[in-house]
Scaffold this active site. Structure first.
Site, short mmCIF file in Angstrom:
data_model
loop_
_atom_site.label_atom_id
_atom_site.label_comp_id
_atom_site.label_asym_id
_atom_site.label_seq_id
_atom_site.Cartn_x
_atom_site.Cartn_y
_atom_site.Cartn_z
N PRO A 162 37.43 50.42 33.53
CA PRO A 162 39.44 50.23 33.69
C PRO A 162 40.22 49.19 32.94
CG PRO A 162 38.42 50.58 35.66
CD PRO A 162 37.06 49.96 34.90
N LEU A 163 40.51 49.09 31.88
CA LEU A 163 41.32 47.74 31.13
C LEU A 163 43.03 48.13 30.94
CD1 LEU A 163 38.78 46.54 28.52
CD2 LEU A 163 39.69 45.16 31.45
N SER A 164 43.19 47.95 31.80
CA SER A 164 44.84 48.42 32.05
C SER A 164 45.54 47.67 29.75
CB SER A 164 46.15 46.66 32.70
OG SER A 164 47.15 47.95 32.66
N CYS B 202 43.07 43.75 41.43
CA CYS B 202 43.66 43.65 40.07
C CYS B 202 44.45 41.76 40.85
CB CYS B 202 44.44 44.70 39.93
SG CYS B 202 46.26 44.08 38.42
C1 LIG Z 1 42.93 43.24 29.81
C2 LIG Z 1 42.81 43.35 31.07
C3 LIG Z 1 43.47 44.73 31.98
C4 LIG Z 1 42.84 45.35 33.06
N1 LIG Z 1 42.77 45.78 34.04
C5 LIG Z 1 42.60 46.25 34.76
C6 LIG Z 1 42.50 47.63 35.08
O1 LIG Z 1 43.42 48.35 35.23
N2 LIG Z 1 41.92 48.53 36.47
C7 LIG Z 1 40.51 47.61 37.09
O2 LIG Z 1 40.49 47.45 38.24
N3 LIG Z 1 40.30 46.54 36.25
C8 LIG Z 1 41.24 45.34 35.51
N4 LIG Z 1 41.01 44.95 34.50
C9 LIG Z 1 39.57 44.37 35.04
C10 LIG Z 1 38.61 44.12 34.42
O3 LIG Z 1 38.05 45.20 35.03
C11 LIG Z 1 37.25 43.20 35.36
O4 LIG Z 1 36.64 43.62 36.42
C12 LIG Z 1 37.20 41.64 35.00
O5 LIG Z 1 37.20 41.32 33.81
C13 LIG Z 1 35.53 41.03 35.02
O6 LIG Z 1 34.97 41.28 33.55
P1 LIG Z 1 34.09 40.48 32.54
O7 LIG Z 1 34.26 39.76 33.10
O8 LIG Z 1 33.21 41.79 31.90
O9 LIG Z 1 35.71 40.78 32.08
C14 LIG Z 1 41.63 44.43 33.36
C15 LIG Z 1 40.84 43.16 33.17
C16 LIG Z 1 41.36 42.19 31.53
C17 LIG Z 1 40.99 41.36 31.04
#
Ligand SMILES: Cc1cc2nc3c(=O)[nH]c(=O)nc-3n(C[C@H](O)[C@H](O)[C@H](O)COP(=O)(O)O)c2cc1C
Length: 350
Positions: A31-33, A115
């Protein structure tokens, strides 16, 4: 060249069971907001036909006060398997929101306990639940009681380096009824900085019997394989590596299933995908979609000649026609300067 041990290929060859749900893929689109809306997920789904997708996180309190379904909860049958992610600190509101999520067709309900954003944590949601394990457990119990689909948790390793409590927290979530836990190997204090500490994921795997999904720094197929090798996790979740690169989940999934790498998309493939993304966001959200598309377009424009200048232009587009024209002009430019426009990109992933 990505390498994988035969033992790992073998370990991952069986379906992943999340409670009653059986998944054909062990790779998850996180999930990515502000990113993983219906438009983005449709593109990811094309390359990753069986991977679990997630909506953006949905505020359960907000949902309690509106009858109309917010756009971020809109899902399509073709997206399944899909999870709707909720955040809040009130078990009753979360239980109610979970029921609406299931009514929309969610295959699982995921609770955000990771978050780091102040706006969320100061109201008791997201990663602040790591400091309130009893409330977190009450939430899981309430949601499990309210819905028949599996309830899952996505969290971090702790609040800060001096408050790493993921091992007891994960056990508590399992005892409360969570059917899967995704662990982002960073503390809340880290935000997105510094390397993800995958060793904590390995340790979580040792103390719970529900599936554990590794998350953090999954920027390439190799990173996903390394995380699975090092942690023994049951699957991996790709996040920032998919920004401007919706091919990643499919690439990892294909590799884990076959031991073979898919050819990397070319710069032209990327730009064609960017153009399609822009047009689809406009169709779905109107002019607001164009504004939202700006960041996506700059993420796509990476790793090929003229990309920096292109990003500058795409960051300020006012409408679809302007964006498409800029992209098309760049495609023509790339075709002119390369003998073979379909040469794979050197740099893939992040
Ligand atoms: C732009 C953005 C939005 C995010 N939105 C959410 C979200 O809505 N829910 C969630 O559980 N994590 C959210 N995350 C966290 C990511 O899902 C993930 O846990 C985090 O980026 C670590 O993984 P990575 O190092 O591969 O990016 C968000 C991260 C980013 C950068």
């Amino acid at each position: 060249m990505v390498t994988i041990s035969p033992a790992l290929l073998d370990r991952l060859s069986t379906p992943l069971k999340i409670g009653s749900l059986e998944l054909k893929s062990r790779v998850f689109q996180s999930p990515l907001s502000g990113v993983t809306d219906l438009v983005f997920r449709r593109i990811v789904r094309r390359y990753a036909p069986t991977s679990m997708l997630y909506t953006e996180m949905v505020n359960a309190t907000g949902l309690h006060y509106v009858k109309e379904l917010p756009r971020i909860m809109e899902i399509e049958a073709s997206e399944r398997p899909i999870s709707i992610q909720l955040f809040d600190c009130r078990p009753d509101f979360l239980a109610e929101a979970a029921q609406r999520a299931v009514a929309e067709g969610a295959d699982t309900v995921d609770i955000n306990m990771g978050c780091p954003v102040n706006k969320i944590t100061k109201n008791g949601g997201g990663s602040s639940l790591l400091r309130e394990p009893e409330i977190a457990a009450a939430i899981v119990r309430a949601v499990v009681q309210a819905v028949s689909v599996p309830v899952t948790v996505k969290t971090r390793i702790g609040w800060s380096d001096s408050e790493i409590n993921i091992l007891s927290f994960a056990q508590l979530m399992e005892d409360a009824g969570a059917q899967m836990i995704t662990v982002h190997g960073r503390t809340r204090a880290q935000g997105y900085n510094g390397p993800a500490k995958w060793d904590w994921i390995r340790q979580v795997k040792e103390v719970v019997s529900i599936p554990v999904i590794g998350n953090g720094d999954m920027f390439s197929v190799q990173a996903a394989v390394d995380c699975l090798e090092q942690t023994g996790a049951d699957g991996v979740m790709c996040s920032r590596g998919t920004l401007g690169y919706p091919f990643l989940v499919g690439q990892v999934d294909h590799f884990l299933k076959t031991g073979e790498e898919l050819p990397a998309p070319t710069s032209i493939d990327l730009l064609e995908c960017a153009r399609e993304h822009l047009q689809a966001l406009f169709e779905y959200k109107g002019i607001y979609g164009v504004r939202q598309a700006r960041k996506h377009l700059t993420w796509y424009a990476k790793g090929f000649p003229g990309a920096a200048e292109l990003r500058g232009k795409l960051a300020v587009i006012e409408n679809v026609a302007e964006g498409c024209e800029i992209i098309d002009r760049h495609i023509t430019y790339l075709q002119e300067i390369t003998d073979n426009s379909h040469q794979p990109l050197v740099q893939i992933g992040a």
